[in-house]
Motif scaffolding. Structure first.
Motif, short mmCIF file in Angstrom:
data_model
loop_
_atom_site.label_atom_id
_atom_site.label_comp_id
_atom_site.label_asym_id
_atom_site.label_seq_id
_atom_site.Cartn_x
_atom_site.Cartn_y
_atom_site.Cartn_z
N VAL A 114 -9.58 -1.50 6.26
CA VAL A 114 -8.97 -1.45 7.59
C VAL A 114 -8.02 -0.31 7.79
CG1 VAL A 114 -7.97 -2.37 9.79
CG2 VAL A 114 -9.51 -3.58 8.23
N GLU A 115 -8.46 0.92 8.35
CA GLU A 115 -7.49 1.70 8.42
C GLU A 115 -6.34 1.60 9.76
OE1 GLU A 115 -9.39 5.68 8.81
OE2 GLU A 115 -9.63 5.79 6.81
N THR A 116 -5.21 1.92 9.32
CA THR A 116 -4.03 1.71 10.64
C THR A 116 -3.28 3.13 10.92
OG1 THR A 116 -2.29 1.03 9.02
CG2 THR A 116 -3.77 -0.63 10.10
N ILE A 170 -3.81 0.96 0.44
CA ILE A 170 -4.05 2.63 0.16
C ILE A 170 -2.92 3.10 1.26
CG2 ILE A 170 -5.35 4.61 -0.19
CD1 ILE A 170 -7.78 2.49 -0.65
N PRO A 171 -2.06 3.83 0.70
CA PRO A 171 -1.16 4.62 1.38
C PRO A 171 -1.86 5.98 2.26
CG PRO A 171 -0.14 4.23 -0.48
CD PRO A 171 -1.55 3.83 -0.84
N MET A 212 -2.14 3.85 6.58
CA MET A 212 -2.41 3.33 5.59
C MET A 212 -3.76 2.66 5.68
SD MET A 212 -0.34 -0.12 5.14
CE MET A 212 1.31 0.73 5.52
N SER A 213 -4.49 2.14 4.58
CA SER A 213 -5.63 1.45 4.47
C SER A 213 -5.54 0.13 3.56
CB SER A 213 -6.96 2.14 4.14
OG SER A 213 -7.11 3.38 4.78
N PHE A 214 -5.78 -0.99 4.13
CA PHE A 214 -5.78 -2.29 3.44
C PHE A 214 -6.77 -3.13 3.67
CE2 PHE A 214 -4.14 -3.05 7.76
CZ PHE A 214 -4.44 -4.33 7.93
N GLY A 215 -7.30 -3.99 2.57
CA GLY A 215 -8.37 -4.86 2.82
C GLY A 215 -8.85 -5.66 1.56
#
Length: 228
Positions: free
Chosen positions: A97-99, A188-189, A88-91
């Protein structure tokens, strides 16, 4: 211990393909009432029940190996996608930031929670990965008509790892985190998240279609036919 014979009325028979596997006559102890049953040969799609309490002793699903193998192959592809692509991506704003599946383990380790990091890695990555590899190692040769070396300990390992594969708990924790963070940041999944959800379904389906007695009998029937 007294042995009770399972009559024809205790064996449910459904007509199946001619090339399906027929289980040999055997003794089976009921896991509910401990009755020892003398079960006759079980045809494809047959179900053996205890003569005392009626509990299901074991089944003989049609194309058990083929169905489980197909699902195990699908699970292997999904496992690779879930570990390679972003989870997922978050920020906020333009900063995202992609994890990945293992980045959480690395973060836990860096934060000083090494024991928790090892537990998450073992139950969410290593256990399902070894389980999928073990299924492919046992089922693929059986489908091709030969017995793989050390099939018995590998299959016992696959069965034993079942309770330690806790991908559902990991995914539930991720969903709870998304619900808590969605009001504070953009979430963002990623492709890996969807692959991970499908992996859980696929692996559970593979385990449910696989009947251990069928696998054990096929391994025993092919004893001595292992390829060098």
């Amino acid at each position: 211990m007294q042995t009770s014979h399972v009559s024809g009325s205790d064996v449910t028979q459904v007509a199946g393909p001619r090339d399906s596997w027929t289980l040999e006559r055997s003794l089976a102890a009921c896991h509910e009432c401990d009755q020892l049953n003398d079960v006759p040969a079980l045809p494809p799609d047959g179900v053996a029940r205890c003569s005392r309490c009626g509990c299901v002793l074991y089944r003989n699903p049609v194309n058990c190996v083929e169905k489980s193998l197909a699902l195990a192959i699908a699970a292997a592809f999904l496992f690779i996608v879930a570990n390679v692509f972003p989870f997922m991506s978050f920020g906020t704003g333009s900063t995202l930031v992609e994890t990945t599946l293992t980045s959480g383990v690395v973060s836990l380790w860096k934060d000083g929670m090494q024991l928790l990091a090892i537990l998450v890695l073992a139950t969410s990555v290593l256990a399902p990965g070894i389980q999928i590899a073990g299924l492919l190692y046992v089922l693929l040769p059986l489908r091709m008509g030969f017995r793989p070396p050390n099939a018995e300990p590998v299959y016992r390992l696959v069965i034993g790892l079942g309770p330690w594969s806790m991908m559902e708990i990991f995914l539930l924790g991720i969903l709870v985190s998304i619900v808590k963070l969605i009001s504070m940041a953009e979430i963002i999944p990623g492709v890996a998240l969807w692959a991970f959800g499908l992996l859980i379904i696929c692996l559970a389906w593979a385990n449910s279609t696989m009947e251990p007695r069928v696998i054990w009998e096929r391994v025993d029937a092919l004893r001595g036919s292992a390829k060098p």
